[in-house]
Motif scaffolding. Structure first.
Motif, short mmCIF file in Angstrom:
data_model
loop_
_atom_site.label_atom_id
_atom_site.label_comp_id
_atom_site.label_asym_id
_atom_site.label_seq_id
_atom_site.Cartn_x
_atom_site.Cartn_y
_atom_site.Cartn_z
N PHE A 51 64.41 38.22 19.61
CA PHE A 51 63.29 38.78 18.86
C PHE A 51 62.29 37.64 18.64
CE2 PHE A 51 61.08 40.14 14.95
CZ PHE A 51 60.67 41.41 15.34
N GLN A 262 56.48 43.79 16.05
CA GLN A 262 55.75 43.24 14.90
C GLN A 262 54.57 42.40 15.35
OE1 GLN A 262 56.22 43.34 11.29
NE2 GLN A 262 54.22 42.34 11.54
N ALA A 263 53.36 42.78 14.92
CA ALA A 263 52.17 42.00 15.23
C ALA A 263 52.21 40.68 14.49
CB ALA A 263 50.94 42.80 14.83
N ALA A 264 51.60 39.66 15.09
CA ALA A 264 51.59 38.33 14.49
C ALA A 264 50.26 37.66 14.77
CB ALA A 264 52.73 37.49 15.06
N SER A 265 49.86 36.76 13.87
CA SER A 265 48.61 36.05 14.07
C SER A 265 48.84 34.57 13.78
CB SER A 265 47.54 36.63 13.14
OG SER A 265 46.40 35.82 13.18
N TYR A 266 48.55 33.73 14.76
CA TYR A 266 48.81 32.30 14.61
C TYR A 266 47.51 31.56 14.34
CZ TYR A 266 53.45 33.28 16.20
OH TYR A 266 54.72 33.79 16.29
N GLU A 267 47.56 30.73 13.29
CA GLU A 267 46.40 29.95 12.88
C GLU A 267 45.82 29.19 14.07
OE1 GLU A 267 44.99 29.85 10.02
OE2 GLU A 267 44.01 27.91 9.76
N PHE A 274 55.72 40.15 18.23
CA PHE A 274 57.17 40.00 18.30
C PHE A 274 57.74 41.27 18.94
CE2 PHE A 274 58.56 36.23 15.95
CZ PHE A 274 57.39 35.84 15.34
N VAL A 339 61.13 29.49 15.69
CA VAL A 339 59.93 30.33 15.54
C VAL A 339 60.20 31.75 16.04
CG1 VAL A 339 58.25 28.44 15.52
CG2 VAL A 339 58.94 29.44 17.71
N ALA A 340 61.47 32.04 16.31
CA ALA A 340 61.89 33.40 16.67
C ALA A 340 63.09 33.73 15.79
CB ALA A 340 62.27 33.48 18.14
N SER A 341 63.28 35.00 15.48
CA SER A 341 64.28 35.36 14.48
C SER A 341 65.67 35.58 15.09
CB SER A 341 63.85 36.62 13.75
OG SER A 341 64.87 37.03 12.86
N LYS A 343 68.24 36.15 13.19
CA LYS A 343 68.82 37.22 12.38
C LYS A 343 68.53 38.58 13.03
CE LYS A 343 68.62 39.51 8.00
NZ LYS A 343 67.67 39.91 6.95
N ILE B 86 60.20 38.58 8.60
CA ILE B 86 61.07 38.81 9.77
C ILE B 86 61.99 37.61 10.03
CG2 ILE B 86 59.54 40.51 10.88
CD1 ILE B 86 58.52 38.16 12.67
N ASP B 87 62.00 36.65 9.12
CA ASP B 87 62.88 35.49 9.25
C ASP B 87 62.66 34.73 10.57
OD1 ASP B 87 64.68 35.96 6.79
OD2 ASP B 87 64.77 37.88 7.84
N CYS B 88 61.40 34.56 10.95
CA CYS B 88 61.13 33.85 12.22
C CYS B 88 61.30 32.36 12.06
CB CYS B 88 59.74 34.19 12.75
SG CYS B 88 58.36 33.59 11.77
N GLY B 89 61.00 31.82 10.87
CA GLY B 89 61.20 30.39 10.64
C GLY B 89 59.96 29.52 10.75
N ASN B 90 58.83 30.10 11.13
CA ASN B 90 57.61 29.31 11.30
C ASN B 90 57.24 28.51 10.05
OD1 ASN B 90 55.71 29.44 13.78
ND2 ASN B 90 56.65 31.46 13.72
N SER B 106 73.34 32.91 8.01
CA SER B 106 72.72 34.22 8.19
C SER B 106 71.37 34.14 8.91
CB SER B 106 72.48 34.87 6.82
OG SER B 106 71.52 34.12 6.10
N TRP B 107 70.80 32.94 8.99
CA TRP B 107 69.47 32.71 9.57
C TRP B 107 68.41 33.55 8.87
CZ3 TRP B 107 68.38 28.48 12.26
CH2 TRP B 107 69.49 27.76 12.72
N PRO B 124 48.85 29.32 6.28
CA PRO B 124 48.43 29.57 7.67
C PRO B 124 49.59 29.59 8.66
CG PRO B 124 47.85 27.33 7.05
CD PRO B 124 48.38 28.00 5.81
N PRO B 127 52.95 33.76 10.57
CA PRO B 127 52.21 34.64 11.48
C PRO B 127 52.00 36.05 10.93
CG PRO B 127 54.41 34.22 12.33
CD PRO B 127 54.27 33.39 11.10
N LEU B 128 52.70 36.37 9.82
CA LEU B 128 52.51 37.69 9.20
C LEU B 128 51.68 37.59 7.92
CD1 LEU B 128 54.72 38.34 11.28
CD2 LEU B 128 55.77 39.81 9.58
#
Lengths: 387, 136
Positions: A51, A262-267, A274, A339-341, A343, B86-90, B106-107, B124, B127-128
């Motif tokens: 994901f 899931q839409a995402a927006s990066y600075e 996603f 940077v990806a989930s 979980k 979404i627990d992406c971690g960014n 559990s991440w 910033p 991403p959400l």
């Protein structure tokens, strides 16, 4: 002679509720005690998942014909430009497309809004023809008013991906997240031993027509993904140590769930999406059992400097190290962050496992296997005549 | 002894008073200034960590408030829309204060607001766009 199984045999077991299905993390654990020969006896299907943000994604939409009809030659959905070169009312909206005046809202957000049942404003312009006289339309659409709403992602589920760091003295904003100066953080995006294409690195079971979990419903692998690279450097287990192959996938967005798209927006980068993907790998023989047994200590990836042009390689680390929270690069300890989930990837692997165990999902034999000797062209620039 | 972080917002007319001095001297509070933005004649914002006896901190906070300065505990000024995460971690990549961490089993994202230093890099980085910090 060691056991081999066919797709048909595995599907019969699945249907009868007698198949043994494990996630790739579970089988990696099991492999610490059992040999591949024992695993092929015991396990029928292994579920893998990811994901993460996958920029090369988008949706095919057919809006239906208005009365009087219009041959749409410029199309906007909530202000986001969509492709207009597909007949009168077909379009493709790319996840990363955006309105320059509102760059934080893009195609991925339009897809998510539609998926969540929200109204979206469609505006289109045309020159007007004898058979399509109309020149302008502005109306609201939603998931129920449009005809086809098909996810079609040209490049997803990268087989491995690089770790991003930044050696410069200023923060860098990238699709791998915000990279702090002077090697103060490192980001990685692959789900390691759970990642689909790392569990079938040579595409022995994944090919054209492979049925997969896509965004919460059944989808398909429809082609090798763009930038399909199968000859990148590999470690001694045959796993690429940098970003290698990819897959193109398709599925019905009307059946998908916002939980897995899931839409995402990066600075200072832009919009992405996603996408949740799960791929079942049938354990047909010992070789495949060996592949799915791989664990995080055996999967390596390259650490690249995203602050420097050409992204030079600074080192190589394992996913076990990445997931521990720190890696060592050039003698320096660096904090890591995903940077990806993972979980969510685990949730997908579990969900797919349930579908398989309940007999709701079959493993499918690819109708065509992908090439194994591909590499990539760069974009060579040549002089253009001005006449 | 307790330790707690507060955000203080000063109106234009109170920018030149030595409040922190009084907190130390009269209420026996150990203060740590974690972030300060002072624009004389306009406004000022301060992130303070107060350490001391519970009743002294309570009295100190009352003292600050009696001078028309808003003083609110830091966690009330931080919003994280957890249900959409979404627990992406960014965000954990930029949180050098150690407030945002991934649970290694559990991440899932864990947010310990008491460790936040209001660097605002998570805003910033998400991403959400799920973080809001009301500092000013």
């Amino acid at each position: 002679m060691s056991t081999t199984k066919t797709y048909e045999e595995i599907n019969q077991k699945l249907k009868a509720g007698k198949a043994v299905v494990l996630t790739a993390e579970e089988v990696a654990q099991m492999a610490k005690e059992l040999t591949p020969e024992e695993i092929v006896e015991k396990v029928d299907v292994v579920t893998t998942a990811t994901f993460g943000a996958m920029c090369s994604s988008g949706a095919i939409i057919n809006f239906g014909h208005a009365n009087p009809p219009i041959r749409m030659e410029k199309i906007r959905l909530n202000g986001v430009p969509c492709y207009e070169g597909l007949a009168a009312v077909d379009s493709y909206i790319g996840a990363t497309a955006c309105n320059p005046d509102n760059p934080e809202y893009g195609g991925a957000h339009v897809i998510q809004d539609l998926l969540e049942g929200k109204d979206v404003v469609l505006e289109a312009w045309a020159k007007g023809t004898d058979c399509y006289p109309r020149k302008h339309i502005k109306t609201k659409i939603n998931i129920n008013t449009i005809n086809e709403f098909t996810l079609f992602n040209p490049r997803n589920a990268y087989q491995n991906y690089n770790v991003a760091v930044n050696t410069t003295s200023t923060i860098k904003y990238t699709y791998m997240g915000s990279l702090l100066p002077n090697l103060r953080n490192a980001t990685y995006s692959t789900s390691g031993e759970l990642s689909p294409l790392l569990n079938d690195p040579e595409f022995k079971t994944i090919g054209l027509g492979t049925r997969i979990f896509l965004g919460g419903t059944q989808g398909f692998v429809v082609w090798p993904g763009t930038q399909f690279h199968t000859t990148k450097p590999k470690n001694e287990l045959g796993v690429p140590v940098t970003n290698g192959a990819t897959i193109a996938v398709m599925g019905n967005l009307k059946e998908m769930s916002p939980e897995y798209i899931q839409a995402a927006s990066y600075e200072k980068y832009g919009v992405s999406m996603f996408v949740g993907i799960g791929i079942p790998i049938p354990v047909l023989n010992v070789d495949i059992a060996k592949r799915v047994s791989i664990n995080n200590s055996q999967i390596e990836t390259s650490v690249l400097d995203y602050g420097t042009v050409g992204t030079p390689k600074l080192g190589q680390v394992t996913y076990e190290e990445l997931q521990s929270g720190t890696i060592k690069v050039k003698g320096k300890k660096i904090r890591t962050a995903p940077v990806a989930s993972l979980k969510k990837a685990r949730k997908i692997a579990d969900e797919l496992k349930k579908w398989l165990q309940n007999g709701e999902f079959e493993v499918s034999k690819p109708v065509h296997m992908f090439a194994s000797n591909t590499s990539l062209n760069g974009l060579k620039e040549t002089e253009v005549d001005n006449d | 002894m307790i330790k707690k972080r507060y955000i203080l917002n000063f109106p234009p007319q109170s920018g030149d008073k030595a409040f922190t001095y009084h907190l130390v001297k009269e209420y026996d509070i150990r203060i740590n200034i974690l972030k300060a933005e002072v624009y004389p004649g306009k406004r000022g914002s301060l992130l303070l960590e107060l350490q001391g006896k519970k009743e002294n901190i309570e009295k100190g906070v009352e003292y600050i408030k009696s001078h028309k300065i808003t003083c609110e505990s830091l966690d009330k000024r931080i919003r994280w829309k957890e249900e959409k995460c979404i627990d992406c971690g960014n965000c954990t990549a930029v949180c050098f204060a150690g407030a945002l961490n991934m649970d290694k089993q559990s991440w899932e994202l864990e947010f310990d607001k008491s460790k936040c230093v209001v660097c605002e890099l998570c805003i910033p980085a998400c991403p959400l766009n799920l973080f809001e910090i009301d500092f000013r």
